[in-house]
Design an enzyme around this catalytic site. Sequence first.
Site, mmCIF file in Angstrom:
data_model
loop_
_atom_site.group_PDB
_atom_site.id
_atom_site.type_symbol
_atom_site.label_atom_id
_atom_site.label_comp_id
_atom_site.label_asym_id
_atom_site.label_seq_id
_atom_site.Cartn_x
_atom_site.Cartn_y
_atom_site.Cartn_z
ATOM 1 N N ASN A 153 37.559 87.385 -9.365
ATOM 2 C CA ASN A 153 36.630 87.887 -10.147
ATOM 3 C C ASN A 153 35.830 86.918 -11.433
ATOM 4 O O ASN A 153 36.665 86.227 -11.837
ATOM 5 C CB ASN A 153 36.959 89.212 -10.690
ATOM 6 N N PHE A 209 33.210 90.883 -18.712
ATOM 7 C CA PHE A 209 33.411 91.938 -19.436
ATOM 8 C C PHE A 209 32.048 92.785 -19.287
ATOM 9 O O PHE A 209 31.146 93.333 -20.296
ATOM 10 C CB PHE A 209 33.391 91.358 -20.970
ATOM 11 N N SER A 223 40.832 86.459 -20.776
ATOM 12 C CA SER A 223 39.964 86.291 -19.634
ATOM 13 C C SER A 223 39.360 84.983 -19.360
ATOM 14 O O SER A 223 38.783 84.556 -20.324
ATOM 15 C CB SER A 223 38.909 87.474 -19.770
ATOM 16 N N ASN A 282 36.487 84.791 -17.865
ATOM 17 C CA ASN A 282 35.220 84.595 -17.649
ATOM 18 C C ASN A 282 34.172 84.892 -18.501
ATOM 19 O O ASN A 282 32.897 85.023 -18.544
ATOM 20 C CB ASN A 282 34.828 85.944 -16.751
ATOM 21 N N THR A 283 34.531 84.818 -19.838
ATOM 22 C CA THR A 283 33.602 84.976 -21.136
ATOM 23 C C THR A 283 33.769 83.132 -21.631
ATOM 24 O O THR A 283 35.050 82.901 -22.107
ATOM 25 C CB THR A 283 34.249 86.101 -22.036
ATOM 26 N N LYS A 336 47.043 90.338 -24.847
ATOM 27 C CA LYS A 336 47.179 89.823 -23.175
ATOM 28 C C LYS A 336 46.855 88.518 -23.153
ATOM 29 O O LYS A 336 46.241 87.887 -23.729
ATOM 30 C CB LYS A 336 46.232 90.808 -22.705
ATOM 31 N N ASN A 383 47.273 88.002 -17.508
ATOM 32 C CA ASN A 383 45.850 87.765 -17.034
ATOM 33 C C ASN A 383 45.713 87.150 -15.642
ATOM 34 O O ASN A 383 46.762 86.680 -15.176
ATOM 35 C CB ASN A 383 44.777 87.553 -18.069
#
Length: 355
Positions: free
Chosen positions: A118, A122, A182, A184-185, A216, A245
């Site tokens: 993915n 967010f 994450s 993805n940011t 996390k 994660n």
Amino acid sequence: MAYPGAAMLARLASALMPLVRGLDAEKAHRLALRALRAGLAGRDESRDPVALGTHALGLNFTNPIGLAAGFDKDAEAVLPLMHLGFGFVEAGTVTPQPQAGNPKPRLFRLMEDQAVINRMGFNNGGLHDYLLRLEALPRPLPGVLGANVGVNKEGADPERDYPSLCQSAARLADYVTINVSSPNTPGLRDLQGEARLDSILEAVAPRTIGKPILVKLAPDLAEDALAPIIEVCVKHGIAGLIISNTTVARPASLRSPLKDQVGGLSGQPLFGPSTEMLARAFRIADGRLWLIGAGGVASGEQAYRKIRAGASLVQIYSGFALAGPALIPRIKKELAALLARDGFARVADAVGADA
């Protein structure tokens, strides 16, 4: 131990999952959330085995199996998800302001690898609406509620935003997780470095929040980075860590034609590295932090291996997304049998047995 609701859930999953897999992954996810809200996923009415009850983070859990953040970002289906048999549900990641996330497509099933990639970014409706949904939940809840918080892609000030997020979410959740991992940011993973995390946690002041605060972490940390991060977390009164994660690594074993998609990889390929990192964290923390094991769990055996590696609690995501609701009672039944086989009267007795 029989699970009266499990047969119904298994039939439902068997009937619907092949159809759902035929849809675009993100559309299927939205459909699943709508079905949950409508009560179409059923509920497991059975009582959890006594052996699965556990105490962690200062909280009591009827079982140690939880749903990881990312499935219910906007806290739309917390109660129906708990009714499926989860011991705890972590809603989010939520950011201060609404944001659309990254361009679509951004969610990919790697069925050959029992994995998911993915790059959602967010995507969520923002803190205001998230808190309204948490406030509307009937209390007491049948499980423990966690809130996962992160910062916006634009205009973020982590030392400003994380304290506000933690204080707001802690009013309505049983614990709060700070997401600094994450992939993805842009720049988010830089926040889990020792110096920057120290600054953020100084601002958050976890000991003043009144609820357990967790961090996390990513599985891609350099091996020598884990110990300093743990010391920073202990210094500031962090209650525990979630390990881990998603990963940006791409194991050579991946077979799916989607394996090169950009984003975080979760599911079966993550089980090995995340469990190794979990065991290292258990040894370094030496009882000073609670650990939640996440990454690649899709069976009772894998949940048990996380526990024996040092996890007091276990989270699932990709396994649930791929297999459906019937997975939860199956994991619990298998886990209870494994504990009994090895002479453990309760989950806590097995924590760290292999670490």
